[in-house]
Each structure stands twice: as structure tokens, then as C-alpha cells.
Design a protein around this motif. Structure first.
Motif, PDB file in Angstrom:
ATOM      1  N   PRO A 136       3.000  -4.383  15.679  1.00  0.00           N
ATOM      2  CA  PRO A 136       1.581  -4.745  15.505  1.00  0.00           C
ATOM      3  C   PRO A 136       1.259  -5.280  14.117  1.00  0.00           C
ATOM      4  O   PRO A 136       0.175  -5.063  13.589  1.00  0.00           O
ATOM      5  N   THR A 137       2.194  -5.979  13.499  1.00  0.00           N
ATOM      6  CA  THR A 137       1.976  -6.559  12.183  1.00  0.00           C
ATOM      7  C   THR A 137       0.785  -7.502  12.186  1.00  0.00           C
ATOM      8  O   THR A 137       0.660  -8.351  13.061  1.00  0.00           O
ATOM      9  N   GLY A 138      -0.082  -7.339  11.180  1.00  0.00           N
ATOM     10  CA  GLY A 138      -1.203  -8.248  11.021  1.00  0.00           C
ATOM     11  C   GLY A 138      -2.346  -8.029  11.979  1.00  0.00           C
ATOM     12  O   GLY A 138      -3.307  -8.806  11.986  1.00  0.00           O
ATOM     13  N   CYS A 139      -2.287  -6.973  12.807  1.00  0.00           N
ATOM     14  CA  CYS A 139      -3.344  -6.721  13.791  1.00  0.00           C
ATOM     15  C   CYS A 139      -4.267  -5.576  13.390  1.00  0.00           C
ATOM     16  O   CYS A 139      -5.154  -5.199  14.160  1.00  0.00           O
ATOM     17  N   GLY A 140      -4.041  -4.971  12.219  1.00  0.00           N
ATOM     18  CA  GLY A 140      -4.956  -3.944  11.740  1.00  0.00           C
ATOM     19  C   GLY A 140      -6.321  -4.535  11.436  1.00  0.00           C
ATOM     20  O   GLY A 140      -6.469  -5.754  11.264  1.00  0.00           O
ATOM     21  N   LEU A 141      -7.325  -3.692  11.344  1.00  0.00           N
ATOM     22  CA  LEU A 141      -8.687  -4.178  11.147  1.00  0.00           C
ATOM     23  C   LEU A 141      -8.832  -4.933   9.832  1.00  0.00           C
ATOM     24  O   LEU A 141      -9.504  -5.967   9.770  1.00  0.00           O
ATOM     25  N   ALA A 142      -8.188  -4.439   8.770  1.00  0.00           N
ATOM     26  CA  ALA A 142      -8.276  -5.126   7.483  1.00  0.00           C
ATOM     27  C   ALA A 142      -7.684  -6.521   7.569  1.00  0.00           C
ATOM     28  O   ALA A 142      -8.252  -7.494   7.059  1.00  0.00           O
ATOM     29  N   ALA A 143      -6.511  -6.638   8.223  1.00  0.00           N
ATOM     30  CA  ALA A 143      -5.856  -7.941   8.332  1.00  0.00           C
ATOM     31  C   ALA A 143      -6.666  -8.904   9.196  1.00  0.00           C
ATOM     32  O   ALA A 143      -6.818 -10.086   8.862  1.00  0.00           O
ATOM     33  N   LEU A 144      -7.213  -8.412  10.302  1.00  0.00           N
ATOM     34  CA  LEU A 144      -7.990  -9.283  11.172  1.00  0.00           C
ATOM     35  C   LEU A 144      -9.296  -9.700  10.522  1.00  0.00           C
ATOM     36  O   LEU A 144      -9.761 -10.831  10.697  1.00  0.00           O
ATOM     37  N   ALA A 145      -9.918  -8.778   9.777  1.00  0.00           N
ATOM     38  CA  ALA A 145     -11.162  -9.134   9.081  1.00  0.00           C
ATOM     39  C   ALA A 145     -10.902 -10.216   8.050  1.00  0.00           C
ATOM     40  O   ALA A 145     -11.674 -11.180   7.924  1.00  0.00           O
ATOM     41  N   LYS A 146      -9.800 -10.086   7.324  1.00  0.00           N
ATOM     42  CA  LYS A 146      -9.468 -11.087   6.317  1.00  0.00           C
ATOM     43  C   LYS A 146      -9.153 -12.433   6.954  1.00  0.00           C
ATOM     44  O   LYS A 146      -9.571 -13.488   6.461  1.00  0.00           O
ATOM     45  N   ALA A 147      -8.428 -12.419   8.069  1.00  0.00           N
ATOM     46  CA  ALA A 147      -8.007 -13.670   8.705  1.00  0.00           C
ATOM     47  C   ALA A 147      -9.135 -14.357   9.466  1.00  0.00           C
ATOM     48  O   ALA A 147      -9.187 -15.584   9.536  1.00  0.00           O
ATOM     49  N   ASN A 148     -10.042 -13.549  10.062  1.00  0.00           N
ATOM     50  CA  ASN A 148     -11.072 -14.136  10.914  1.00  0.00           C
ATOM     51  C   ASN A 148     -12.448 -14.193  10.276  1.00  0.00           C
ATOM     52  O   ASN A 148     -13.241 -15.066  10.600  1.00  0.00           O
ATOM     53  N   LEU A 149     -12.733 -13.250   9.385  1.00  0.00           N
ATOM     54  CA  LEU A 149     -14.057 -13.170   8.784  1.00  0.00           C
ATOM     55  C   LEU A 149     -14.061 -13.513   7.306  1.00  0.00           C
ATOM     56  O   LEU A 149     -15.126 -13.632   6.708  1.00  0.00           O
ATOM     57  N   ARG A 150     -12.867 -13.596   6.695  1.00  0.00           N
ATOM     58  CA  ARG A 150     -12.741 -13.787   5.254  1.00  0.00           C
ATOM     59  C   ARG A 150     -13.529 -12.720   4.512  1.00  0.00           C
ATOM     60  O   ARG A 150     -14.195 -12.966   3.526  1.00  0.00           O
ATOM     61  N   ASP A 151     -13.454 -11.514   5.044  1.00  0.00           N
ATOM     62  CA  ASP A 151     -14.250 -10.427   4.495  1.00  0.00           C
ATOM     63  C   ASP A 151     -13.371  -9.204   4.335  1.00  0.00           C
ATOM     64  O   ASP A 151     -12.840  -8.696   5.321  1.00  0.00           O
ATOM     65  N   PRO A 152     -13.172  -8.695   3.100  1.00  0.00           N
ATOM     66  CA  PRO A 152     -12.309  -7.523   2.917  1.00  0.00           C
ATOM     67  C   PRO A 152     -12.907  -6.277   3.546  1.00  0.00           C
ATOM     68  O   PRO A 152     -14.126  -6.121   3.615  1.00  0.00           O
ATOM     69  N   ARG A 153     -12.040  -5.406   3.980  1.00  0.00           N
ATOM     70  CA  ARG A 153     -12.448  -4.137   4.571  1.00  0.00           C
ATOM     71  C   ARG A 153     -12.677  -3.123   3.466  1.00  0.00           C
ATOM     72  O   ARG A 153     -11.842  -2.947   2.582  1.00  0.00           O
ATOM     73  N   ALA A 154     -13.810  -2.427   3.501  1.00  0.00           N
ATOM     74  CA  ALA A 154     -14.159  -1.507   2.424  1.00  0.00           C
ATOM     75  C   ALA A 154     -13.312  -0.243   2.456  1.00  0.00           C
ATOM     76  O   ALA A 154     -12.883   0.259   1.424  1.00  0.00           O
TER      77      ALA A 154
END
Length: 395
Positions: A136-154
């Protein structure tokens, strides 16, 4: 709302389109550090975790935009059953890891109705399947937020250190690395991710190490980011028009494979625990007798503990002892002295959350300040005294 969106909405209403889709986005925080990471430490699967609190974000999707209609923070006593009750009856429930972790932890202490599973979407399992890789590489919420929303996870994705957080060892409580972030923040982030997938009909994933839901330590760091277009059946899954395959097969996958996402490795420990969920067990009478003895001695509050409280104490054990206790309950066998002692200690912890939170906060403070070290030494001394009294009661 822009003019084009307003015109599309008015057109749908004029054509007799259905009412907006009601959704609840969910994120869960876990009380104890059984998600430990460290050399030689095999983290417990979600069936060995304890739910601490849950953040819910309620919203409506009108076909163009997602409108947040309310929020809930579920904390305090019995958060697992209260979370399930809050999600029951909702039209569509969406969470990142809700099938792969959250409900797997909840089902060990309370019932998870099939009706909820029929209305559940897990964006983590969905992203992993769309990506089509083994890990599941790159499928964590932080990675998906960065890739799709350009928004870091707090909120940090996982604890930065496993010191003192080994499953079944030491005092357990809120993981000190979790911080004070509100789970509703991540629930809102899931909502934004869901809306982006629906509106763009695409999903991008990031690079990095595998998600924490992969238990066997395999890593594929540095995997390049990628993207995929979402087909009509994918959109149907995300909007609840078609059941997500991981939800439809959830019980079978967990109970016989110890996993939800394929083709990740099976987990025999998870599968063994899953066969002894709250629904599968009779009343844990021996654990209640321990609680009664501690209450009579004044070591835990006199309030009546329900079955969820007793099963939560079992969850605080390491995975192997957790299985042992549940099998003994199922087969009517007596608990060993070791198991009785450990359960008595965890019954005290479950019923003293304020003390446990103070302990973990002080331990965190002790890393950086001298006064924190001094306070922690006093608390450790008090801890030893508490454990001694508790063990004396059940001898």
C-alpha cells in the motif's frame, strides 16, 4: 457556488433528480501504542488495538459540491460502541482505513452490524486496489492528500518512536506521539479527498513507505507517484451505488485471511483474534469477577462496568495473551495467574483514563525538561505502588 454549478443544480431539480447524498466521514484515534514500530517488534494487528476517540464530519453531496452540515467528537467512556451507534443509520459512511483498521478494532469489543458494512466506503482500500500493487505504498492519507489536494496532513501518520510502546509491555494509554490533533480534522481531509476523486474522476498516489496497515515490515520507499482515471463503477463505489468489494467481503477476509486489502500478506494472528470477536464470545465472567474484586477493594470506581469495558481491558494485552484469554472465555477454562494479574492492571488503567493521560503527557515532557523527569519519577513510583495493590487484591 458558481453560475455553471447553480445552473446544473437547478436543471437537475427541474428534472426531478434525487435528493442530495448524505454522508458521514469518520476518523479514529487509538488509545494505546499497539501500532508500535521498532527493531524486532511485531505490531499487533487492528484486532489488538483500542479505540480512544472518533471524529465525525456530516455532509451532503448535491452532485457538484460537498456541503458540511455538522461535526461530532466521540470521546470518553465506551467510544467504540458510541461510534458504531453514531454511524448506524447513516446513508453512506466514508473513512480512510475504516474497513482495514477502525471497524476491525471496534468489532473486538462491540457489535458491528452488517447494515453498517453495506454502507461503508474505505478510501484506503479503494486507493490500494486502484493502484494495483502488492504493497500500500503511497496510499496513506498524508500521501494522498499531498498528491491530490496539495495539502499537508496535520496529524502525524505514525508514532516517531516505539520506545515503551511495545504490545503487551508497560503501562498503556494514549500514545504520547499522537499529540492533541482533533480526529475531525482528518475526517474533513477524507471528505475533501472524496470530493476531489468524484469531481476529477481521477486518483493520484504519492511515494514513500507502506501504510501502517501493512504489518510485516515490507517497505518499498521511493516509489514514484502515479495516477489513474476512475471508471464509472469506481464512482459508483464511492457514492454508495455499488458496494465496495472490501466491504462486501469484509468478514470473510478478516476472519480467514487476517487482511482486508489484497494482495498484501495474510496475518494469522489477526485471523485468530477475529474469530473471537465480541459477537463470538459469551459474557467474560472471569474478567467481571476480577473487576468486582477490585471494586470491593476500592481500587477501581464502583460504577458498573459493561461487557465493552471488560473486553477493552483484554484488548490491552499483547496479541498472544489476547487470543489466550478469549479462547479461555469461549471454552470456559480458567485464566492463569499471569493473565489474571495483567488483566487486573489493565482494568485499573481502563477505569483511570485521567491518570493514564497524565502519565503519558509527563513522559513526553520528561524527554525535554528536567522538571518533567522529576515528575515522571514520582509517577513511576506511584505506578509501582498501584500495581502492587492491584495484584494483592487478586492473589
Amino acid at each position: 457556488m458558481g453560475k455553471a454549478s447553480r445552473r446544473r443544480r437547478e436543471h437537475r431539480q427541474g428534472q426531478g433528480q434525487p435528493r442530495p447524498l448524505a454522508l458521514t466521514f469518520c476518523d479514529v484515534d487509538f488509545e494505546r501504542g499497539s501500532r508500535a514500530h521498532g527493531r524486532g517488534v511485531a505490531p499487533a494487528p487492528p484486532e489488538g488495538w483500542v479505540i480512544g476517540r472518533a471524529g465525525l464530519v456530516h455532509a451532503e453531496w448535491d452532485g457538484d459540491q460537498l456541503h458540511v452540515t455538522g461535526q461530532e467528537l466521540i470521546e470518553g467512556p465506551r467510544p467504540a460502541s458510541r461510534m458504531i451507534n453514531a454511524l448506524t443509520g447513516k446513508q453512506l459512511v466514508v473513512g480512510h482505513g475504516i474497513l482495514t483498521a477502525d471497524l476491525r478494532a471496534a468489532v473486538m469489543v462491540t457489535d458491528v452490524p452488517d447494515s453498517l458494512l453495506r454502507r461503508t466506503v474505505d478510501t484506503l482500500a479503494f486507493a490500494h486496489r486502484i493502484r494495483g500493487k502488492r504493497y500500500p505504498t503511497g496510499c496513506g492519507l498524508a500521501a494522498l492528500a499531498k498528491a491530490n489536494l496539495r495539502d499537508p496532513r496535520a496529524k502525524p501518520a505514525q508514532p516517531s518512536s516505539a520506545a515503551g510502546l511495545r504490545p503487551g509491555g508497560g503501562m498503556h494509554g494514549m500514545s504520547p506521539e499522537r499529540g492533541d490533533s482533533d480526529p475531525r480534522d482528518d475526517a474533513l481531509l477524507v471528505a475533501r479527498l472524496w470530493q476531489t476523486m468524484i469531481t476529477t474522476r481521477a486518483l493520484s498516489w504519492g511515494a514513500g513507505s507502506p501504510s501502517w496497515t501493512h504489518y510485516h515490515g515490507n517497505t518499498r520507499p521511493g516509489t514514484p507517484a502515479g495516477a489513474a482515471a476512475l471508471a464509472e463503477e469506481n464512482i459508483a463505489e464511492l457514492t454508495g451505488q455499488q458496494r465496495q468489494i472490501e466491504a462486501a467481503e469484509w468478514a470473510q477476509r478478516v476472519r480467514f485471511e487476517g487482511r482486508v486489502m489484497r494482495p498484501t500478506n495474510t496475518d494469522s494472528v489477526a485471523a485468530m483474534l477475529a474469530l473471537h470477536s465480541a459477537r463470538d464470545l459469551p459474557a467474560p465472567q472471569q474478567v467481571r469477577e476480577l473487576a468486582d474484586a477490585l471494586q470491593e477493594a476500592g481500587e477501581i470506581p464502583p460504577d458498573r462496568l459493561d461487557t465493552e469495558d471488560l473486553l477493552t481491558a483484554i484488548q490491552c494485552l499483547g496479541p498472544r495473551q489476547n487470543i489466550d484469554v478469549r479462547e479461555r472465555i469461549l471454552n470456559g477454562k480458567k485464566l492463569t495467574k499471569l493473565l489474571r494479574g495483567n488483566l487486573a492492571i489493565y482494568l485499573w488503567e481502563v477505569t483511570h483514563p485521567e491518570w493514564m493521560n497524565t502519565f503519558w503527557e509527563t513522559r513526553k515532557l520528561a524527554r525535554t525538561t528536567a522538571i518533567g523527569e522529576l515528575r515522571l519519577s514520582h509517577l513511576r513510583l506511584e505506578q509501582r505502588k498501584i500495581r502492587g495493590r492491584v495484584l494483592d487484591v487478586i492473589e
